[in-house]
Design a protein around this motif. Structure first.
Motif, PDB file in Angstrom:
ATOM      1  N   ILE A 165      47.260  56.258  55.590  1.00  0.00           N
ATOM      2  CA  ILE A 165      47.105  57.640  56.047  1.00  0.00           C
ATOM      3  C   ILE A 165      47.132  58.633  54.887  1.00  0.00           C
ATOM      4  O   ILE A 165      47.203  59.842  55.107  1.00  0.00           O
ATOM      5  N   GLY A 166      47.066  58.130  53.667  1.00  0.00           N
ATOM      6  CA  GLY A 166      46.959  59.014  52.509  1.00  0.00           C
ATOM      7  C   GLY A 166      48.240  59.707  52.118  1.00  0.00           C
ATOM      8  O   GLY A 166      48.212  60.739  51.431  1.00  0.00           O
ATOM      9  N   MET A 167      49.372  59.152  52.507  1.00  0.00           N
ATOM     10  CA  MET A 167      50.644  59.784  52.189  1.00  0.00           C
ATOM     11  C   MET A 167      51.049  59.546  50.733  1.00  0.00           C
ATOM     12  O   MET A 167      51.731  60.370  50.123  1.00  0.00           O
ATOM     13  N   GLU A 194      59.803  40.782  39.398  1.00  0.00           N
ATOM     14  CA  GLU A 194      59.380  40.398  38.058  1.00  0.00           C
ATOM     15  C   GLU A 194      59.962  41.286  36.969  1.00  0.00           C
ATOM     16  O   GLU A 194      59.949  40.947  35.787  1.00  0.00           O
ATOM     17  N   ALA A 195      60.465  42.465  37.349  1.00  0.00           N
ATOM     18  CA  ALA A 195      61.065  43.391  36.385  1.00  0.00           C
ATOM     19  C   ALA A 195      62.024  44.300  37.133  1.00  0.00           C
ATOM     20  O   ALA A 195      62.011  44.375  38.363  1.00  0.00           O
ATOM     21  N   LYS A 196      62.873  44.981  36.366  1.00  0.00           N
ATOM     22  CA  LYS A 196      63.775  45.955  36.974  1.00  0.00           C
ATOM     23  C   LYS A 196      63.050  47.288  37.052  1.00  0.00           C
ATOM     24  O   LYS A 196      62.600  47.833  36.036  1.00  0.00           O
ATOM     25  N   LEU A 197      62.919  47.813  38.270  1.00  0.00           N
ATOM     26  CA  LEU A 197      62.213  49.068  38.475  1.00  0.00           C
ATOM     27  C   LEU A 197      63.179  50.139  38.962  1.00  0.00           C
ATOM     28  O   LEU A 197      64.006  49.895  39.846  1.00  0.00           O
ATOM     29  N   ILE A 198      63.094  51.308  38.377  1.00  0.00           N
ATOM     30  CA  ILE A 198      63.947  52.436  38.759  1.00  0.00           C
ATOM     31  C   ILE A 198      63.050  53.477  39.428  1.00  0.00           C
ATOM     32  O   ILE A 198      62.257  54.149  38.757  1.00  0.00           O
ATOM     33  N   PRO A 199      63.117  53.597  40.755  1.00  0.00           N
ATOM     34  CA  PRO A 199      62.175  54.482  41.459  1.00  0.00           C
ATOM     35  C   PRO A 199      62.574  55.950  41.395  1.00  0.00           C
ATOM     36  O   PRO A 199      63.759  56.301  41.431  1.00  0.00           O
ATOM     37  N   HIS A 200      61.577  56.803  41.283  1.00  0.00           N
ATOM     38  CA  HIS A 200      61.739  58.258  41.366  1.00  0.00           C
ATOM     39  C   HIS A 200      60.681  58.754  42.346  1.00  0.00           C
ATOM     40  O   HIS A 200      59.485  58.594  42.090  1.00  0.00           O
ATOM     41  N   ILE A 201      61.108  59.334  43.459  1.00  0.00           N
ATOM     42  CA  ILE A 201      60.175  59.712  44.517  1.00  0.00           C
ATOM     43  C   ILE A 201      60.056  61.233  44.570  1.00  0.00           C
ATOM     44  O   ILE A 201      61.053  61.948  44.735  1.00  0.00           O
ATOM     45  N   GLU A 202      58.851  61.709  44.420  1.00  0.00           N
ATOM     46  CA  GLU A 202      58.561  63.140  44.531  1.00  0.00           C
ATOM     47  C   GLU A 202      57.954  63.399  45.902  1.00  0.00           C
ATOM     48  O   GLU A 202      56.920  62.817  46.248  1.00  0.00           O
ATOM     49  N   VAL A 203      58.592  64.250  46.688  1.00  0.00           N
ATOM     50  CA  VAL A 203      58.174  64.480  48.075  1.00  0.00           C
ATOM     51  C   VAL A 203      57.535  65.855  48.206  1.00  0.00           C
ATOM     52  O   VAL A 203      58.135  66.871  47.846  1.00  0.00           O
ATOM     53  N   GLY A 204      56.321  65.883  48.704  1.00  0.00           N
ATOM     54  CA  GLY A 204      55.628  67.125  49.015  1.00  0.00           C
ATOM     55  C   GLY A 204      55.122  67.083  50.436  1.00  0.00           C
ATOM     56  O   GLY A 204      55.563  66.267  51.255  1.00  0.00           O
ATOM     57  N   SER A 205      54.184  67.937  50.776  1.00  0.00           N
ATOM     58  CA  SER A 205      53.601  67.940  52.120  1.00  0.00           C
ATOM     59  C   SER A 205      52.093  68.108  52.009  1.00  0.00           C
ATOM     60  O   SER A 205      51.575  68.692  51.054  1.00  0.00           O
ATOM     61  N   MET A 206      51.384  67.579  52.994  1.00  0.00           N
ATOM     62  CA  MET A 206      49.931  67.629  52.991  1.00  0.00           C
ATOM     63  C   MET A 206      49.425  69.056  53.146  1.00  0.00           C
ATOM     64  O   MET A 206      50.035  69.888  53.830  1.00  0.00           O
ATOM     65  N   SER A 207      48.276  69.310  52.537  1.00  0.00           N
ATOM     66  CA  SER A 207      47.599  70.585  52.762  1.00  0.00           C
ATOM     67  C   SER A 207      47.074  70.620  54.196  1.00  0.00           C
ATOM     68  O   SER A 207      46.920  69.582  54.847  1.00  0.00           O
ATOM     69  N   LYS A 210      42.087  66.561  58.558  1.00  0.00           N
ATOM     70  CA  LYS A 210      41.243  65.366  58.465  1.00  0.00           C
ATOM     71  C   LYS A 210      41.974  64.135  59.004  1.00  0.00           C
ATOM     72  O   LYS A 210      41.377  63.303  59.683  1.00  0.00           O
ATOM     73  N   LEU A 211      43.280  64.040  58.703  1.00  0.00           N
ATOM     74  CA  LEU A 211      44.069  62.917  59.205  1.00  0.00           C
ATOM     75  C   LEU A 211      44.136  62.938  60.726  1.00  0.00           C
ATOM     76  O   LEU A 211      43.954  61.912  61.391  1.00  0.00           O
ATOM     77  N   VAL A 212      44.385  64.120  61.294  1.00  0.00           N
ATOM     78  CA  VAL A 212      44.482  64.237  62.748  1.00  0.00           C
ATOM     79  C   VAL A 212      43.151  63.884  63.405  1.00  0.00           C
ATOM     80  O   VAL A 212      43.110  63.191  64.430  1.00  0.00           O
TER      81      VAL A 212
END
Length: 375
Positions: free
Chosen positions: A27-29, A81-94, A100-102
């Motif tokens: 859904i393009g998130m 396979e590796a140690k990953l440290i996630p950083h999540i940036e949260v925004g909202s759809m235009s 278009k999604l709807v």
């Protein structure tokens, strides 16, 4: 780096948006995945990377934001396979992207998703001849049971005048509006819609037949239900406009009749099942509520006995196929008290099925109903 980014993106394809029931990549998130060597206390350790993930929620301040980010963290954590440290940036759809999604979702859904070819949702309409027999309580507890058993479960409060599912599920949450498409409220694992989520429990509803029918059409067509395994409808008592509307909109629905033991209730309950003589719905069976009150080990039949079996026998004779008495439920003040707190009485505080006779009766009922009807 590109290989890790692609692998992470593929894993995010298994993260499901809890409202739409679709992958957040589909859904393009997910708008970006970037992997860089970690520069911190682990910088001297090989195979340690920062993963920056950008996502756009469908609406600002989405109440399910934490659920989505938790699922993303779990997906990233599955990379070994590796140690990953996630950083999540949260925004909202235009607004343009959301529109278009709807449109895409509406094109997939058709007008009434439960009537389209290939639909596998089992639909059970819970009916009664009169009010006060516990029809809504049966609906809420049965829905919670199906969900606890692992079924994707939805419920519609089709009793417009006497709506009660918001109180029984313990939430007055308003559905999220995505450009004219509604996301159902969710409680105890059940997606549900009720006019009570809009009107408020203190307001009276004064609608006539055509508007009642339109409300059901909107609950079916203007709500994103996904693909539930089970849909329950809490019908208004009797055989009025809404029962006919359900039969017209959902001809594949199966009727479950709720009664209490005494003749004054069971005789009227049989009429709600006889509607199947005039509409294309099959009656799956009868539930007898308030069958007994247990006092010091003795079962006291306060409202008499035999009502559920009488209804089952009458419907079997009139419809010319077997309509069984599916279960008998006790009259228990604790069940009422728990239900009035906003938690279906079949569940414990953690949303798991309780290990008692009441919950076992609903588990047995759900398992009987999910079996294909015997023709």
């Amino acid at each position: 780096m590109n290989a890790i980014e692609q692998d992470i993106y593929d894993r995010l394809g298994h993260v499901i948006d809890p409202e739409l029931g679709k992958s957040i990549t589909e859904i393009g998130m997910v708008t970006g995945v970037r992997v860089t060597p970690h520069e911190g206390e682990d910088s001297n350790t090989t195979n340690v990377y920062d993963v920056s993930i950008s996502i756009e929620l469908t609406v600002p301040g989405c109440p399910l934001s934490k659920t989505i980010t938790d699922r993303i963290n779990a997906a990233v954590g599955s990379y070994t396979e590796a140690k990953l440290i996630p950083h999540i940036e949260v925004g909202s759809m235009s607004q343009e992207k959301l529109a278009k999604l709807v449109e895409q979702l509406k094109a997939e859904r058709h007008e009434n998703p439960f009537n389209k070819p290939g639909n596998t949702t089992r639909i059970f309409a819970i009916a009664s001849g009169k009010g006060g027999v516990g029809k809504s309580s049966v609906t809420a507890n049965l829905a919670a049971t199906f969900s606890a058993l692992g079924y994707d479960t939805a419920a519609i409060d089709a009793d417009i005048y006497g709506f009660s599912l918001p109180k029984l599920f313990g939430t007055s949450e308003q559905p999220v509006n995505l450009n004219g498409m509604l996301m159902p409220a969710t409680a105890w694992g059940v997606k549900f819609m009720s006019i009570g989520n809009f009107a408020g429990s203190e307001k009276a509803i004064l609608w006539r037949g055509p508007r009642l029918q339109r409300s059901l059409e909107q609950f079916l067509a203007d709500v994103w239900w996904g693909s539930p395994d089970v849909l329950l409808l809490d019908l208004a008592p009797g055989t009025g406009d809404m029962a006919i509307s359900v039969a017209q909109a959902l001809p594949n629905a199966e009727l479950v009749v709720v009664t209490t033991p005494q003749p004054s209730a069971s005789d009227i309950a049989a009429r709600s099942g006889l509607v199947a003589l005039q509409v294309p719905m099959r009656v799956r069976g009868v539930v007898e509520n308030m069958s007994w009150f247990e006092h010091k080990g003795e079962k006291l039949e306060i409202f008499g006995h035999g009502g559920g079996q009488r209804v089952a026998d009458q419907l079997t004779h009139a419809l010319h196929y077997n309509v069984p008495l599916l279960t008998q439920l006790p009259l228990d003040p604790e069940i009422r008290e728990v239900g009035e707190t906003g938690r279906p009485a079949v569940l414990d505080e953690n949303g798991k099925l309780r290990d008692d006779d009441f919950a076992k009766a609903f588990k047995d009922l759900a398992e009987k109903l999910i079996e294909p009807p015997q023709l």
